[in-house]
Motif scaffolding. Sequence first.
Motif, PDB file in Angstrom:
ATOM      1  N   GLY A  23      42.101  44.841  28.910  1.00  0.00           N
ATOM      2  CA  GLY A  23      42.567  43.542  29.281  1.00  0.00           C
ATOM      3  C   GLY A  23      41.807  42.739  30.284  1.00  0.00           C
ATOM      4  O   GLY A  23      40.631  42.804  30.219  1.00  0.00           O
ATOM      5  N   LEU A  24      42.159  41.880  31.290  1.00  0.00           N
ATOM      6  CA  LEU A  24      41.417  40.842  32.021  1.00  0.00           C
ATOM      7  C   LEU A  24      41.790  40.719  33.513  1.00  0.00           C
ATOM      8  O   LEU A  24      41.927  41.711  34.151  1.00  0.00           O
ATOM      9  CB  LEU A  24      41.618  39.518  31.319  1.00  0.00           C
ATOM     10  CG  LEU A  24      41.085  39.480  29.917  1.00  0.00           C
ATOM     11  CD1 LEU A  24      41.503  38.216  29.223  1.00  0.00           C
ATOM     12  CD2 LEU A  24      39.624  39.629  29.857  1.00  0.00           C
ATOM     13  N   VAL A  25      42.036  39.408  34.168  1.00  0.00           N
ATOM     14  CA  VAL A  25      42.080  39.437  35.654  1.00  0.00           C
ATOM     15  C   VAL A  25      42.385  38.145  36.480  1.00  0.00           C
ATOM     16  O   VAL A  25      42.605  37.134  35.904  1.00  0.00           O
ATOM     17  CB  VAL A  25      40.771  40.036  36.099  1.00  0.00           C
ATOM     18  CG1 VAL A  25      40.558  39.990  37.544  1.00  0.00           C
ATOM     19  CG2 VAL A  25      40.705  41.445  35.633  1.00  0.00           C
ATOM     20  N   TYR A 236      33.639  39.727  35.353  1.00  0.00           N
ATOM     21  CA  TYR A 236      34.127  41.108  35.292  1.00  0.00           C
ATOM     22  C   TYR A 236      33.652  41.813  34.031  1.00  0.00           C
ATOM     23  O   TYR A 236      33.583  43.038  33.983  1.00  0.00           O
ATOM     24  CB  TYR A 236      35.649  41.163  35.408  1.00  0.00           C
ATOM     25  CG  TYR A 236      36.403  40.449  34.320  1.00  0.00           C
ATOM     26  CD1 TYR A 236      36.873  41.124  33.219  1.00  0.00           C
ATOM     27  CD2 TYR A 236      36.671  39.082  34.430  1.00  0.00           C
ATOM     28  CE1 TYR A 236      37.577  40.460  32.232  1.00  0.00           C
ATOM     29  CE2 TYR A 236      37.367  38.422  33.452  1.00  0.00           C
ATOM     30  CZ  TYR A 236      37.818  39.111  32.358  1.00  0.00           C
ATOM     31  OH  TYR A 236      38.513  38.443  31.373  1.00  0.00           O
ATOM     32  N   TYR A 237      33.313  41.070  32.977  1.00  0.00           N
ATOM     33  CA  TYR A 237      32.684  41.697  31.821  1.00  0.00           C
ATOM     34  C   TYR A 237      31.390  42.382  32.251  1.00  0.00           C
ATOM     35  O   TYR A 237      31.028  43.442  31.737  1.00  0.00           O
ATOM     36  CB  TYR A 237      32.339  40.642  30.764  1.00  0.00           C
ATOM     37  CG  TYR A 237      33.499  40.042  29.998  1.00  0.00           C
ATOM     38  CD1 TYR A 237      34.816  40.248  30.372  1.00  0.00           C
ATOM     39  CD2 TYR A 237      33.254  39.244  28.889  1.00  0.00           C
ATOM     40  CE1 TYR A 237      35.856  39.675  29.662  1.00  0.00           C
ATOM     41  CE2 TYR A 237      34.298  38.666  28.162  1.00  0.00           C
ATOM     42  CZ  TYR A 237      35.594  38.878  28.561  1.00  0.00           C
ATOM     43  OH  TYR A 237      36.628  38.314  27.855  1.00  0.00           O
ATOM     44  N   SER A 312      31.752  43.025  26.246  1.00  0.00           N
ATOM     45  CA  SER A 312      33.164  42.659  26.138  1.00  0.00           C
ATOM     46  C   SER A 312      33.967  43.869  25.666  1.00  0.00           C
ATOM     47  O   SER A 312      33.419  44.938  25.396  1.00  0.00           O
ATOM     48  CB  SER A 312      33.346  41.499  25.157  1.00  0.00           C
ATOM     49  OG  SER A 312      34.687  41.051  25.129  1.00  0.00           O
ATOM     50  N   GLY A 313      35.281  43.658  25.540  1.00  0.00           N
ATOM     51  CA  GLY A 313      36.149  44.630  24.900  1.00  0.00           C
ATOM     52  C   GLY A 313      36.362  44.229  23.452  1.00  0.00           C
ATOM     53  O   GLY A 313      35.963  43.125  23.044  1.00  0.00           O
ATOM     54  N   GLU A 434      35.925  39.487  44.711  1.00  0.00           N
ATOM     55  CA  GLU A 434      34.648  39.664  45.411  1.00  0.00           C
ATOM     56  C   GLU A 434      33.602  40.307  44.511  1.00  0.00           C
ATOM     57  O   GLU A 434      32.425  39.906  44.525  1.00  0.00           O
ATOM     58  CB  GLU A 434      34.852  40.529  46.660  1.00  0.00           C
ATOM     59  CG  GLU A 434      33.598  40.749  47.496  1.00  0.00           C
ATOM     60  CD  GLU A 434      33.092  39.484  48.175  1.00  0.00           C
ATOM     61  OE1 GLU A 434      32.007  39.517  48.776  1.00  0.00           O
ATOM     62  OE2 GLU A 434      33.798  38.445  48.116  1.00  0.00           O
ATOM     63  N   ALA A 435      34.025  41.285  43.708  1.00  0.00           N
ATOM     64  CA  ALA A 435      33.083  41.938  42.795  1.00  0.00           C
ATOM     65  C   ALA A 435      32.528  40.944  41.786  1.00  0.00           C
ATOM     66  O   ALA A 435      31.343  40.992  41.439  1.00  0.00           O
ATOM     67  CB  ALA A 435      33.764  43.104  42.082  1.00  0.00           C
ATOM     68  N   ARG A 436      33.345  40.043  41.318  1.00  0.00           N
ATOM     69  CA  ARG A 436      32.879  39.013  40.386  1.00  0.00           C
ATOM     70  C   ARG A 436      31.843  38.106  41.063  1.00  0.00           C
ATOM     71  O   ARG A 436      30.789  37.810  40.488  1.00  0.00           O
ATOM     72  CB  ARG A 436      34.055  38.159  39.902  1.00  0.00           C
ATOM     73  CG  ARG A 436      35.064  38.875  39.054  1.00  0.00           C
ATOM     74  CD  ARG A 436      36.136  37.888  38.655  1.00  0.00           C
ATOM     75  NE  ARG A 436      37.238  38.530  37.958  1.00  0.00           N
ATOM     76  CZ  ARG A 436      37.913  37.961  36.969  1.00  0.00           C
ATOM     77  NH1 ARG A 436      37.576  36.759  36.554  1.00  0.00           N
ATOM     78  NH2 ARG A 436      38.909  38.577  36.393  1.00  0.00           N
ATOM     79  N   THR A 437      32.168  37.678  42.277  1.00  0.00           N
ATOM     80  CA  THR A 437      31.266  36.787  43.010  1.00  0.00           C
ATOM     81  C   THR A 437      29.907  37.447  43.225  1.00  0.00           C
ATOM     82  O   THR A 437      28.857  36.841  42.981  1.00  0.00           O
ATOM     83  CB  THR A 437      31.884  36.412  44.368  1.00  0.00           C
ATOM     84  OG1 THR A 437      33.112  35.715  44.152  1.00  0.00           O
ATOM     85  CG2 THR A 437      30.939  35.537  45.170  1.00  0.00           C
ATOM     86  N   GLN A 438      29.925  38.687  43.662  1.00  0.00           N
ATOM     87  CA  GLN A 438      28.672  39.379  43.962  1.00  0.00           C
ATOM     88  C   GLN A 438      27.938  39.804  42.688  1.00  0.00           C
ATOM     89  O   GLN A 438      26.706  39.904  42.686  1.00  0.00           O
ATOM     90  CB  GLN A 438      28.943  40.583  44.864  1.00  0.00           C
ATOM     91  CG  GLN A 438      29.571  40.231  46.209  1.00  0.00           C
ATOM     92  CD  GLN A 438      28.809  39.144  46.957  1.00  0.00           C
ATOM     93  OE1 GLN A 438      27.585  39.025  46.856  1.00  0.00           O
ATOM     94  NE2 GLN A 438      29.540  38.320  47.716  1.00  0.00           N
TER      95      GLN A 438
END
Length: 474
Positions: A23-25, A236-237, A312-313, A434-438
Amino acid sequence: MSVSPEESTIDRRALLRRAAAVGLVTLPGAGLLSACATSGGGDSGDTGGGKKTAANPLGVKEDAPLDVVIFPGGYTDKYATDIHEPLYQTAFPKAKIKHEAVTEIDTTLRPRFASGTDIPDMVNNSGSKEMDFGALVNDGQLADLTPLLDAPSVHDPSKKVRDTLQKGTVDFGSYNGKPYVLFYVSTVWGVWYSGKLFTDRGWSAPSDWNAFLALCEEIKKAGITPFGYAGANAAYYMWNVILTHAAKLGGPEVVKAIDNLEDGAWKHDAIKQAATAWAEVGAKYMDKAYEGLRHTDVQLQQNQYKLAFYPSGDWLENEQKKDTPADFKYQMMPVPVKGKLSAAAVRAGAGEGYFVPAKSKNKAGGMEYLRRMLSMDGAKGFAELIKSPTVMTAGSEGVTFPPGVTSSRAAFKAAGQDTFDLTWDKDYKPLDVEARTQTNALMFGRITPDQFCERVQKKADEVKNDKSIIKFKR
């Protein structure tokens, strides 16, 4: 009011090893209503409603309205309007069903939950703006799903609902030993490409890193962007690819340490190696314009044969079916690296979360709706319409899946015991943000791999030390 990290720790059981799905976020936020929240939920497990009978084991009040909220993303909301809601309506013809297709779940529902009024009865919590599951548990907003899981199955009353589900499903949605979330769809993550494009060009999906880089170079010379993802809403992918790479190098314990907020988890050498490898891909083989695009924009470019590889999923195929050429032939390959895990290893687990709010007016109806989803008619109807399997495993038997899902299921089978999953993004939204940004900063060349690890680790430490955020342990 606050609790110590030790007091706020919730034990999770071992997660899905031989399951499947995803799934997603979303938005950050330690608590949904206030910092003074009680851990573990505030639901007694009594669903309320009408008289309990063999045909109505949860005691649904037959004329009680039902408010259903569905995220209309990669799976659309047609499975709800065309399959699940009619099944519920047939069982309870006097009930009026309100269907809400909501794209920004957190933005739309947060005010309703905070006010304590107009709370829906069943929520499909997904998308880039999904609600924070950890905060929902912390604030006592989720109903304990034990009555649902212990109820007889619709299609086989001799079995409890829990006994019809794929192994690990209940554990994956449990917090502090209580099941609060039903993760419904069985999904595998990987790197996607067009079978037609590769056949026409004489290319083969690589299974090791050097072969992958060599193929990216060949693809680039052919005038096609080798690899890409959407930085605007789907970073996040990409962190999923980096962490999958790291888990394959260093073993599943690498991502388990991240789930558990262990000191220095993001600085593990396997993560640095993975970040270094993919930063090179970003520098050499990605279109910088992708950072400003949404996922559907980049996916459309792949459908137009302008992009070769996309992470992707396996909801991707269904999400893009309107824009996909008939002979495109989606195919999925595992992240092409091996170490402690084989080259065939994949991330797989139960995903696409559904819950019943603890303060809804029709909790019994919300759980009954989930029971209908988990019936043979509900699961098979979903699989046939959406072309994705569910965690009610018998519901996928005899269903013909399209090329992409067929390839992802084959990849899952080939992985054998080399499957893993992770939970930190669902448990700690500030860390995910934060993980997405970085990840974007890394992939689009603004920071080094070491800086990537240091910055995300700093946020992980902040989350760990924030006493208002409930902690979860795998």
